[in-house]
Design a protein around this motif. Structure first.
Motif, PDB file in Angstrom:
ATOM      1  N   UNK A 156       0.845  -1.209   0.000  1.00 54.24           N
ATOM      2  CA  UNK A 156       0.000   0.000   0.000  1.00 54.24           C
ATOM      3  C   UNK A 156       0.874   1.250   0.000  1.00 54.24           C
ATOM      4  N   UNK A 157       1.944   1.214   0.800  1.00 53.83           N
ATOM      5  CA  UNK A 157       2.857   2.357   0.848  1.00 53.83           C
ATOM      6  C   UNK A 157       3.594   2.529  -0.477  1.00 53.83           C
ATOM      7  N   UNK A 158       3.988   1.410  -1.083  1.00 52.80           N
ATOM      8  CA  UNK A 158       4.668   1.486  -2.380  1.00 52.80           C
ATOM      9  C   UNK A 158       3.744   2.032  -3.460  1.00 52.80           C
ATOM     10  N   UNK A 159       2.454   1.758  -3.360  1.00 52.03           N
ATOM     11  CA  UNK A 159       1.497   2.269  -4.344  1.00 52.03           C
ATOM     12  C   UNK A 159       1.435   3.791  -4.316  1.00 52.03           C
ATOM     13  N   UNK A 160       1.778   4.386  -3.188  1.00 56.36           N
ATOM     14  CA  UNK A 160       1.747   5.851  -3.038  1.00 56.36           C
ATOM     15  C   UNK A 160       3.008   6.528  -3.565  1.00 56.36           C
ATOM     16  N   UNK A 161       4.063   5.738  -3.785  1.00 54.32           N
ATOM     17  CA  UNK A 161       5.317   6.294  -4.290  1.00 54.32           C
ATOM     18  C   UNK A 161       5.150   6.576  -5.783  1.00 54.32           C
ATOM     19  N   UNK A 162       5.434   7.803  -6.172  1.00 52.37           N
ATOM     20  CA  UNK A 162       5.215   8.213  -7.563  1.00 52.37           C
ATOM     21  C   UNK A 162       6.543   8.436  -8.286  1.00 52.37           C
ATOM     22  N   UNK A 164       7.751   9.096 -12.611  1.00 57.17           N
ATOM     23  CA  UNK A 164       7.204   9.466 -13.931  1.00 57.17           C
ATOM     24  C   UNK A 164       6.825   8.233 -14.764  1.00 57.17           C
ATOM     25  N   UNK A 165       7.653   7.176 -14.710  1.00 61.72           N
ATOM     26  CA  UNK A 165       7.397   6.022 -15.550  1.00 61.72           C
ATOM     27  C   UNK A 165       6.925   4.792 -14.773  1.00 61.72           C
ATOM     28  N   UNK A 166       6.570   4.980 -13.511  1.00 62.31           N
ATOM     29  CA  UNK A 166       6.050   3.877 -12.699  1.00 62.31           C
ATOM     30  C   UNK A 166       4.611   3.597 -13.139  1.00 62.31           C
ATOM     31  N   UNK A 167       4.291   2.329 -13.357  1.00 64.11           N
ATOM     32  CA  UNK A 167       2.991   1.982 -13.909  1.00 64.11           C
ATOM     33  C   UNK A 167       1.997   1.455 -12.883  1.00 64.11           C
ATOM     34  N   UNK A 168       2.400   1.274 -11.648  1.00 62.97           N
ATOM     35  CA  UNK A 168       1.422   0.794 -10.662  1.00 62.97           C
ATOM     36  C   UNK A 168       1.348   1.702  -9.453  1.00 62.97           C
TER      37      UNK A 168
END
Length: 168
Positions: A156-162, A164-168
């Protein structure tokens, strides 16, 4: 309170590694003891310990050693209790200790965890104890659920990390 797990190390220099086993057993509320015995410097004491451990109520032995790593095997040779060996990182990044522990002759098994794997040794001891103790089994189940929850939280925490080219 009498110990049911015994943690034996070749010297107190192994304590920083073996503290992880102590902490896990403490968290699981499993009574344990910790002692230093050397297969090479106190061989008579090691043999006496191993011969008498079962009569004292010990059910599982965790034995840590580095370099020649004879301690787990020497203990296993003198008891019918399960022995879990913890190779301690030393001369060859612990490979020497690991090979010494896993190369036991037929009839003298020593369960072996990874180098400096004291926490896994304690978990394995708890798993053995849980086979015939429902209270310990429930604590172990809760512990394992906690491990799962940590990974779910991490994702869940990794999903919040943005990026430019991250797709999830």
């Amino acid at each position: 309170m009498n110990p049911i797990v015994s943690i034996i190390m070749g010297s107190t220099s192994d304590l920083p590694v073996m503290e992880k086993a102590c902490k896990l057993l403490d968290e699981m509320q499993v009574p344990f003891e910790v002692n230093a015995l050397s297969a090479h410097r106190t061989p008579e004491a090691v043999e006496e310990f191993a011969r008498n451990a079962k009569d004292r109520g010990i059910r599982v032995i965790i034995a840590a050693a580095g370099m020649a790593a004879a301690l787990p095997g020497v203990i296993a040779a003198s008891t019918t209790l399960p022995v879990i060996g913890v190779p301690i990182k030393g001369m060859l990044d612990g490979l020497d200790a690991m090979l010494s522990i896993i190369q036991m002759p037929p009839g003298i098994p020593v369960a072996t965890v990874g180098v400096n794997g004291a926490q896994n040794a304690a978990i394995l001891a708890v798993e053995m104890l849980a086979l015939c103790d429902e209270t310990i089994a429930q604590r172990l189940s809760n512990y394992k659920k906690g491990l799962k929850e940590k990974i779910v939280k991490a994702n869940k925490e990794l999903a919040e990390v943005k990026y430019q080219f991250k797709t999830n």
